[in-house]
Enzyme design. Sequence first.
Site, PDB file in Angstrom:
ATOM      1  N   GLY A  46     -15.451  -2.819   4.333  1.00  0.00           N
ATOM      2  CA  GLY A  46     -14.213  -2.050   4.499  1.00  0.00           C
ATOM      3  C   GLY A  46     -13.302  -2.850   5.423  1.00  0.00           C
ATOM      4  N   ASP A 233      -7.173  -3.650   0.949  1.00  0.00           N
ATOM      5  CA  ASP A 233      -7.705  -4.816   1.669  1.00  0.00           C
ATOM      6  C   ASP A 233      -6.603  -5.778   2.073  1.00  0.00           C
ATOM      7  OD1 ASP A 233     -10.085  -3.738   0.035  1.00  0.00           O
ATOM      8  OD2 ASP A 233     -10.911  -5.009   1.616  1.00  0.00           O
ATOM      9  N   ASN A 243      -7.180  -3.911  -3.673  1.00  0.00           N
ATOM     10  CA  ASN A 243      -8.218  -2.970  -3.231  1.00  0.00           C
ATOM     11  C   ASN A 243      -9.407  -3.135  -4.170  1.00  0.00           C
ATOM     12  OD1 ASN A 243      -9.121  -0.835  -1.439  1.00  0.00           O
ATOM     13  ND2 ASN A 243      -8.944   0.549  -3.170  1.00  0.00           N
TER      14      ASN A 243
HETATM   15  O1  MRU Z   1     -16.093  -4.598  -0.702  1.00  0.00           O
HETATM   16  P1  MRU Z   1     -15.743  -3.534   0.310  1.00  0.00           P
HETATM   17  O2  MRU Z   1     -16.698  -2.388   0.310  1.00  0.00           O
HETATM   18  O3  MRU Z   1     -15.534  -4.125   1.680  1.00  0.00           O
HETATM   19  O4  MRU Z   1     -14.343  -2.999  -0.188  1.00  0.00           O
HETATM   20  C1  MRU Z   1     -13.756  -1.937   0.497  1.00  0.00           C
HETATM   21  C2  MRU Z   1     -12.473  -1.481  -0.092  1.00  0.00           C
HETATM   22  O5  MRU Z   1     -12.012  -1.969  -1.104  1.00  0.00           O
HETATM   23  C3  MRU Z   1     -11.712  -0.438   0.687  1.00  0.00           C
HETATM   24  O6  MRU Z   1     -11.013   0.401  -0.171  1.00  0.00           O
HETATM   25  C4  MRU Z   1     -10.722  -1.135   1.631  1.00  0.00           C
HETATM   26  O7  MRU Z   1     -11.369  -2.133   2.381  1.00  0.00           O
HETATM   27  C5  MRU Z   1     -10.056  -0.189   2.547  1.00  0.00           C
HETATM   28  S1  MRU Z   1     -11.190   0.465   3.729  1.00  0.00           S
HETATM   29  C6  MRU Z   1     -10.361   1.514   4.774  1.00  0.00           C
END
Ligand code: MRU
Length: 343
Positions: A46, A233, A243
């Site tokens: 995240g 992201d 995202n």
């Molecule tokens: O691969 P991840 O689990 O790190 O991806 C997370 C996401 O895509 C979330 O939607 C994004 O980081 C926002 S978290 C507040």
Amino acid sequence: MIRTIEWTDAGVVMIDQTKLPAEETYVTCRDYREVAEAIRSMIIRGAPAIGVSAAMGIALGVSQADTASLDAEVEEMCSVLAATRPTAVNLFWAIDRMKKLYLSLRELPHAEITARLIAEAQLVHAEDIAINRAMGQHGAPLVPDGKTVLTHCNAGALATAGYGTALGVIRAAVEAGKNIDVYADETRPFLQGARLTVWELQHDNIPVTLITDNMAGHYLRSGKIGCVVVGADRIAANGDVANKIGTYSVAVLAKENNVPFYVAAPVSTLDLTLADGSMIPIEERGANEVTRVFGVQVAPEGTAVRNPGFDVTPNRYVTGIITERGVARAPYTESLRELGVKK
Ligand code: MRU
């Protein structure tokens, strides 16, 4: 509140998100390389949580570094942490913030530099929770009462220092007395929706229903979904949003069915150096995540696989971007620039 990440005397303690929901276990990272490995292996994930981890990793690294070669060691820890995951800009934002502070302190005694960097990492953590609560206040009025909110991946307390971005908006709407429930996309292949979003909403007694990703269009068409709220992201200057993979399909289906599609993200997720989303680096992950489900092979041996971790949703599908400084609307090049500079 769920304790995603904490600074302790023993090291940086994180809830192990690869084990949830089956096990609620915590790992202690005792040096910056262990923090980097925790980010790479998605023990913590995240965008905002990755940023907080990197800040704490640098504070830990500096506290243990050889004073004779501190500059070189700081360079090394920044590059090791920066090489963990490419898409979430919060990682690079946090590294930059810590590095700039270090450079302003480097003439001071080591103990003082260490104390200041630890305090800064703890500030990044505390600020993130405050930012999420502010985002919740801006976002809650946008959530229609008496309807279902659809979300994708996990943009909750587990993806941040606490409270969450997209789930923070949902929490704030519930705290404001709105009668809402959540549909959570399972989020193939890593299952952040099934494993993490469902777990944390159940933890807070917010009604949640799990659907597979390919069911989202069906429910968006049904009239049941009042709005979509997701995290991000990295957001380019024109409002294109990177995202979790699958977000783009949800956004297109939302627009097709006149369902508002909101992105909730802190200003640290804006990357105004990129004119549009085509320049955002997209992480490509291993084939095993696609060919195997919990270790069980579900595709023929040797199957060719693509596994991009993220996609880019063009700005025309985004109804609004909810930040701690307010809600940006199209045209995003102007509204995001204003939010990015506003204090
Ligand atoms: O691969 P991840 O689990 O790190 O991806 C997370 C996401 O895509 C979330 O939607 C994004 O980081 C926002 S978290 C507040």
